[in-house]
Scaffold this motif. Structure first.
Motif, PDB file in Angstrom:
ATOM      1  N   PRO A   2       1.790  -7.867  14.942  1.00 57.72           N
ATOM      2  CA  PRO A   2       1.878  -6.557  14.302  1.00 57.72           C
ATOM      3  C   PRO A   2       0.802  -5.604  14.817  1.00 57.72           C
ATOM      4  CG  PRO A   2       1.577  -8.311  12.663  1.00 57.72           C
ATOM      5  CD  PRO A   2       1.465  -8.919  14.014  1.00 57.72           C
ATOM      6  N   ARG A   3       1.136  -4.332  14.768  1.00 64.23           N
ATOM      7  CA  ARG A   3       0.181  -3.290  15.132  1.00 64.23           C
ATOM      8  C   ARG A   3      -0.963  -3.308  14.131  1.00 64.23           C
ATOM      9  NH1 ARG A   3      -1.168   2.090  14.417  1.00 64.23           N
ATOM     10  NH2 ARG A   3       0.053   2.715  12.627  1.00 64.23           N
ATOM     11  N   GLU A   4      -2.174  -3.023  14.598  1.00 60.97           N
ATOM     12  CA  GLU A   4      -3.312  -2.957  13.692  1.00 60.97           C
ATOM     13  C   GLU A   4      -3.241  -1.685  12.852  1.00 60.97           C
ATOM     14  OE1 GLU A   4      -6.972  -3.372  15.874  1.00 60.97           O
ATOM     15  OE2 GLU A   4      -6.670  -5.523  16.103  1.00 60.97           O
ATOM     16  N   ILE A   5      -3.443  -1.839  11.544  1.00 63.15           N
ATOM     17  CA  ILE A   5      -3.437  -0.691  10.649  1.00 63.15           C
ATOM     18  C   ILE A   5      -4.719  -0.686   9.819  1.00 63.15           C
ATOM     19  CG2 ILE A   5      -0.948  -0.313  10.488  1.00 63.15           C
ATOM     20  CD1 ILE A   5      -0.933  -2.051   7.975  1.00 63.15           C
ATOM     21  N   ASP A   6      -5.101   0.516   9.414  1.00 66.94           N
ATOM     22  CA  ASP A   6      -6.330   0.718   8.644  1.00 66.94           C
ATOM     23  C   ASP A   6      -5.976   1.578   7.433  1.00 66.94           C
ATOM     24  OD1 ASP A   6      -8.991   0.868   7.866  1.00 66.94           O
ATOM     25  OD2 ASP A   6      -9.713   1.490   9.836  1.00 66.94           O
ATOM     26  N   TRP A   7      -6.953   1.822   6.581  1.00 70.31           N
ATOM     27  CA  TRP A   7      -6.725   2.572   5.341  1.00 70.31           C
ATOM     28  C   TRP A   7      -6.091   3.940   5.567  1.00 70.31           C
ATOM     29  CZ3 TRP A   7      -6.507  -0.075   1.187  1.00 70.31           C
ATOM     30  CH2 TRP A   7      -7.321  -1.180   0.984  1.00 70.31           C
ATOM     31  N   TYR A  27       4.931   3.370  -8.335  1.00 73.17           N
ATOM     32  CA  TYR A  27       4.061   3.982  -9.336  1.00 73.17           C
ATOM     33  C   TYR A  27       3.805   3.083 -10.544  1.00 73.17           C
ATOM     34  CZ  TYR A  27       4.077   8.396  -6.804  1.00 73.17           C
ATOM     35  OH  TYR A  27       3.909   9.377  -5.859  1.00 73.17           O
ATOM     36  N   SER A  28       4.412   1.900 -10.555  1.00 72.60           N
ATOM     37  CA  SER A  28       4.118   0.944 -11.623  1.00 72.60           C
ATOM     38  C   SER A  28       2.983  -0.005 -11.231  1.00 72.60           C
ATOM     39  CB  SER A  28       5.367   0.125 -11.967  1.00 72.60           C
ATOM     40  OG  SER A  28       5.670  -0.801 -10.927  1.00 72.60           O
ATOM     41  N   VAL A  29       2.518   0.088  -9.988  1.00 73.69           N
ATOM     42  CA  VAL A  29       1.514  -0.823  -9.461  1.00 73.69           C
ATOM     43  C   VAL A  29       0.104  -0.284  -9.734  1.00 73.69           C
ATOM     44  CG1 VAL A  29       0.632  -1.931  -7.352  1.00 73.69           C
ATOM     45  CG2 VAL A  29       3.087  -1.604  -7.659  1.00 73.69           C
ATOM     46  N   ARG A  30      -0.728  -1.117 -10.334  1.00 69.85           N
ATOM     47  CA  ARG A  30      -2.133  -0.747 -10.552  1.00 69.85           C
ATOM     48  C   ARG A  30      -2.860  -0.734  -9.212  1.00 69.85           C
ATOM     49  NH1 ARG A  30      -3.794  -5.231 -14.794  1.00 69.85           N
ATOM     50  NH2 ARG A  30      -3.702  -6.245 -12.793  1.00 69.85           N
ATOM     51  N   PHE A  31      -3.895   0.085  -9.126  1.00 73.08           N
ATOM     52  CA  PHE A  31      -4.634   0.193  -7.869  1.00 73.08           C
ATOM     53  C   PHE A  31      -5.273  -1.135  -7.456  1.00 73.08           C
ATOM     54  CE2 PHE A  31      -5.436   5.065  -7.981  1.00 73.08           C
ATOM     55  CZ  PHE A  31      -4.151   5.269  -7.509  1.00 73.08           C
ATOM     56  N   THR A  32      -5.683  -1.949  -8.416  1.00 75.43           N
ATOM     57  CA  THR A  32      -6.265  -3.246  -8.056  1.00 75.43           C
ATOM     58  C   THR A  32      -5.237  -4.124  -7.348  1.00 75.43           C
ATOM     59  OG1 THR A  32      -5.800  -4.042 -10.289  1.00 75.43           O
ATOM     60  CG2 THR A  32      -8.041  -3.275  -9.846  1.00 75.43           C
ATOM     61  N   ASP A  33      -3.990  -4.074  -7.835  1.00 75.70           N
ATOM     62  CA  ASP A  33      -2.925  -4.845  -7.184  1.00 75.70           C
ATOM     63  C   ASP A  33      -2.537  -4.218  -5.848  1.00 75.70           C
ATOM     64  OD1 ASP A  33      -2.827  -6.725  -9.248  1.00 75.70           O
ATOM     65  OD2 ASP A  33      -1.371  -5.543 -10.379  1.00 75.70           O
ATOM     66  N   LEU A  34      -2.460  -2.886  -5.809  1.00 77.75           N
ATOM     67  CA  LEU A  34      -2.129  -2.198  -4.561  1.00 77.75           C
ATOM     68  C   LEU A  34      -3.145  -2.554  -3.481  1.00 77.75           C
ATOM     69  CD1 LEU A  34      -0.398  -0.210  -2.987  1.00 77.75           C
ATOM     70  CD2 LEU A  34      -1.752   1.652  -3.985  1.00 77.75           C
ATOM     71  N   HIS A  35      -4.401  -2.605  -3.848  1.00 72.18           N
ATOM     72  CA  HIS A  35      -5.459  -2.972  -2.901  1.00 72.18           C
ATOM     73  C   HIS A  35      -5.180  -4.362  -2.321  1.00 72.18           C
ATOM     74  CE1 HIS A  35      -9.464  -4.307  -1.576  1.00 72.18           C
ATOM     75  NE2 HIS A  35      -9.727  -3.010  -1.419  1.00 72.18           N
ATOM     76  N   LYS A  36      -4.798  -5.304  -3.168  1.00 77.53           N
ATOM     77  CA  LYS A  36      -4.475  -6.663  -2.701  1.00 77.53           C
ATOM     78  C   LYS A  36      -3.258  -6.664  -1.783  1.00 77.53           C
ATOM     79  CE  LYS A  36      -5.235  -8.468  -7.002  1.00 77.53           C
ATOM     80  NZ  LYS A  36      -5.016  -9.386  -8.094  1.00 77.53           N
ATOM     81  N   TYR A  37      -2.229  -5.892  -2.154  1.00 75.94           N
ATOM     82  CA  TYR A  37      -1.024  -5.826  -1.327  1.00 75.94           C
ATOM     83  C   TYR A  37      -1.364  -5.292   0.070  1.00 75.94           C
ATOM     84  CZ  TYR A  37       1.812  -6.232  -5.632  1.00 75.94           C
ATOM     85  OH  TYR A  37       2.393  -6.627  -6.813  1.00 75.94           O
ATOM     86  N   PRO A  48     -12.031  -4.054   3.385  1.00 78.19           N
ATOM     87  CA  PRO A  48     -11.590  -3.982   1.988  1.00 78.19           C
ATOM     88  C   PRO A  48     -12.485  -3.116   1.102  1.00 78.19           C
ATOM     89  CG  PRO A  48     -11.410  -6.225   2.768  1.00 78.19           C
ATOM     90  CD  PRO A  48     -12.126  -5.442   3.844  1.00 78.19           C
ATOM     91  N   ALA A  49     -13.745  -3.003   1.450  1.00 78.45           N
ATOM     92  CA  ALA A  49     -14.683  -2.211   0.648  1.00 78.45           C
ATOM     93  C   ALA A  49     -14.584  -0.711   0.931  1.00 78.45           C
ATOM     94  CB  ALA A  49     -16.105  -2.695   0.904  1.00 78.45           C
ATOM     95  N   SER A  51     -11.900   1.274   0.733  1.00 79.34           N
ATOM     96  CA  SER A  51     -10.841   2.023   0.055  1.00 79.34           C
ATOM     97  C   SER A  51     -11.451   2.797  -1.108  1.00 79.34           C
ATOM     98  CB  SER A  51      -9.750   1.082  -0.459  1.00 79.34           C
ATOM     99  OG  SER A  51     -10.214   0.359  -1.577  1.00 79.34           O
ATOM    100  N   ASN A  52     -10.712   3.813  -1.557  1.00 75.97           N
ATOM    101  CA  ASN A  52     -11.109   4.553  -2.742  1.00 75.97           C
ATOM    102  C   ASN A  52      -9.849   5.073  -3.422  1.00 75.97           C
ATOM    103  OD1 ASN A  52     -10.356   7.131  -1.574  1.00 75.97           O
ATOM    104  ND2 ASN A  52     -12.293   7.111  -0.455  1.00 75.97           N
ATOM    105  N   GLU A  53     -10.013   5.724  -4.554  1.00 74.04           N
ATOM    106  CA  GLU A  53      -8.856   6.172  -5.326  1.00 74.04           C
ATOM    107  C   GLU A  53      -7.966   7.123  -4.532  1.00 74.04           C
ATOM    108  OE1 GLU A  53      -8.124   8.567  -9.443  1.00 74.04           O
ATOM    109  OE2 GLU A  53      -9.687   7.015  -9.461  1.00 74.04           O
ATOM    110  N   GLY A  54      -8.565   8.034  -3.781  1.00 74.88           N
ATOM    111  CA  GLY A  54      -7.780   8.983  -2.988  1.00 74.88           C
ATOM    112  C   GLY A  54      -6.936   8.301  -1.930  1.00 74.88           C
ATOM    113  N   ILE A  55      -7.511   7.322  -1.259  1.00 77.12           N
ATOM    114  CA  ILE A  55      -6.775   6.578  -0.234  1.00 77.12           C
ATOM    115  C   ILE A  55      -5.631   5.803  -0.870  1.00 77.12           C
ATOM    116  CG2 ILE A  55      -6.952   4.605   1.344  1.00 77.12           C
ATOM    117  CD1 ILE A  55      -9.801   5.625   2.036  1.00 77.12           C
TER     118      ILE A  55
END
Length: 71
Positions: A2-7, A27-37, A48-49, A51-55
């Motif tokens: 796979p192609r490398e992807i970033d935030w 829109y049902s996904v919490r940001f903590t779960d989205l971060h894991k996905y 992993p460190a 990311s932020n709410e805007g991203i």
């Protein structure tokens, strides 16, 4: 391989999330779960460190566009 992807690759991440989790309404996904996905995606190389709410909001929005298009 796979192609490398970033935030900042929110559109590409949205596409990949829709392919991997087509049954989930983004829109049902919490940001903590989205971060894991996102950090678990093949080709994801972002710190992993860094990311932020805007991203995460941008990724969630991009994923939702793909979700709506797939309906």
């Amino acid at each position: 391989m796979p192609r490398e992807i970033d935030w900042m690759d929110s559109e590409e991440i949205g596409i990949l999330l829709q392919e991997k989790y087509p049954e989930i309404e983004p829109y049902s996904v919490r940001f903590t779960d989205l971060h894991k996905y996102v950090t678990g995606l093949p080709g994801f190389v972002g710190d992993p460190a860094k990311s932020n709410e805007g991203i995460l909001e941008a990724i969630q929005s991009a994923w939702n566009e793909e979700y709506e298009d797939a309906k």
